[in-house]
Design an enzyme around this catalytic site. Sequence first.
Site, PDB file in Angstrom:
ATOM      1  N   HIS A 113       0.822  -1.206   0.000  1.00  0.00           N
ATOM      2  CA  HIS A 113       0.000   0.000   0.000  1.00  0.00           C
ATOM      3  C   HIS A 113       0.858   1.260   0.000  1.00  0.00           C
ATOM      4  CE1 HIS A 113      -3.361   2.631   1.703  1.00  0.00           C
ATOM      5  NE2 HIS A 113      -3.905   2.068   0.654  1.00  0.00           N
ATOM      6  N   LYS A 115       3.293   4.309  -1.250  1.00  0.00           N
ATOM      7  CA  LYS A 115       3.432   5.154  -2.439  1.00  0.00           C
ATOM      8  C   LYS A 115       4.768   5.873  -2.311  1.00  0.00           C
ATOM      9  CE  LYS A 115      -1.183   4.570  -1.985  1.00  0.00           C
ATOM     10  NZ  LYS A 115      -1.895   4.093  -0.784  1.00  0.00           N
ATOM     11  N   ASP A 120      17.347   8.844  -8.757  1.00  0.00           N
ATOM     12  CA  ASP A 120      18.799   9.060  -8.687  1.00  0.00           C
ATOM     13  C   ASP A 120      19.338   9.088  -7.262  1.00  0.00           C
ATOM     14  OD1 ASP A 120      18.827   9.164 -11.434  1.00  0.00           O
ATOM     15  OD2 ASP A 120      18.999  11.347 -11.552  1.00  0.00           O
ATOM     16  N   HIS A 293      -8.737  11.112   0.873  1.00  0.00           N
ATOM     17  CA  HIS A 293      -7.814   9.981   0.816  1.00  0.00           C
ATOM     18  C   HIS A 293      -6.574  10.241   1.658  1.00  0.00           C
ATOM     19  CE1 HIS A 293      -5.234   6.886  -1.275  1.00  0.00           C
ATOM     20  NE2 HIS A 293      -6.368   6.232  -1.139  1.00  0.00           N
ATOM     21  N   LYS A 295      -3.772  10.709   4.676  1.00  0.00           N
ATOM     22  CA  LYS A 295      -3.295   9.994   5.851  1.00  0.00           C
ATOM     23  C   LYS A 295      -2.213  10.862   6.496  1.00  0.00           C
ATOM     24  CE  LYS A 295      -4.078   6.690   2.424  1.00  0.00           C
ATOM     25  NZ  LYS A 295      -5.500   6.543   2.579  1.00  0.00           N
ATOM     26  N   ASP A 300       0.581  20.008  17.834  1.00  0.00           N
ATOM     27  CA  ASP A 300       1.245  21.139  18.490  1.00  0.00           C
ATOM     28  C   ASP A 300       2.075  22.002  17.545  1.00  0.00           C
ATOM     29  OD1 ASP A 300       0.110  20.395  20.854  1.00  0.00           O
ATOM     30  OD2 ASP A 300       1.931  19.610  21.760  1.00  0.00           O
TER      31      ASP A 300
END
Length: 386
Positions: A113, A115, A120, A293, A295, A300
Amino acid sequence: MSIAWHPGNALTLLENGAEFFPALIGAIDGACTEIFLETYIFANDETGQEVSRALQQAARRGVTVRVLVDGFGGREFVDEMMEALTTAGVHVLIYRREVSTLSLRRRRLRRLHRKLAVVDGRIAFVGGINIVSDFEDPKVTAPRQDYAVHLEGPLLAPIHATVRRVWELVAWASFRQRLRLVGKPPACPLPCGDMDAALVIRDNIRHRHDIENAYLLGIASARRDILLANAYFLPGRRFRQALLDAARRGVRITLLIQGLADHPIQQRATRAFYGQLLDAGIRIVEYHRSYLHAKVAVMDDHWATVGSSNIDPFSLLLAREANVLVRHQGFATMLRSRLEQAIAAGGEEIHPARWQRGSPLQRLINWTAYGLVRLMIGIAGYGNRH
């Protein structure tokens, strides 16, 4: 848990595909030696085709391009896009090919899952954005709400190491022979910014609870406020208790959660906990302008995280995930500002009194959905851990 912080990084927040894909394609177009790309979904739409063309062009000019796509999220990719990439010289691997739609075996639920992209050994992208158009659903006119970071600096070393490691593991699983990538990993990049950052991953061997534990450390250290945006929010007891404890010590907590749902059962399961959270003084906002979508979280105004991991059992107990942690006031302030803008544009707050007056039938539906999700995790062999 000890977090390996790396000082001297430069991170740029990227919101939605409008900011992410031009930056990603620009980095691919400028690649000289090597590209790694990991994604859950690689869609055969205009966005996916643009990224595919950039990868093919890089391979044709001699760049070593390695693309790793999940076998469940990338089912269409295997049938519709993989051949064009491999013909151009791109190395493609599929993480756990989907072979049985009806199976609920633990192995099938363990997905890639993450991404991640590394170019380089000097530029990385980490976040929650798949290779798919923000406007995948024609009925929704606003872009899917999501975030990633463009990253340069010493944190490239562990990011590059983890993409190499997973590539070698999947190659071994695919071809049943040990594969070590030729060439040495690049030297640790020199400091180029003033941000402390860390990479936290989740896998099924050494890092099973690292992302959840990082969140729990952040929540425990919060003294003023927590703003947490998560698409699929179904926390276990430890996570819920950490939020309740923070609320009791006076921390202002806002949860931004999907309102427009692409997985209605999970949304219903999440709503089963609204009463408990609202009673503790936790603010809940559902996002209805488009599909949320994200996450991400800010605590603080100096601690932030951006990544691929949801706060649900599928991410925290089963999938390979990757999040970046950041200790930097400017970055945290920027992320908080973007989230507050999203709330203002598409958020609908759940008011405690109105929620308590809700239909008993709706509450029953919510708890039934929660039971179904727990059943799925139980079938996978993890029910006693949630």
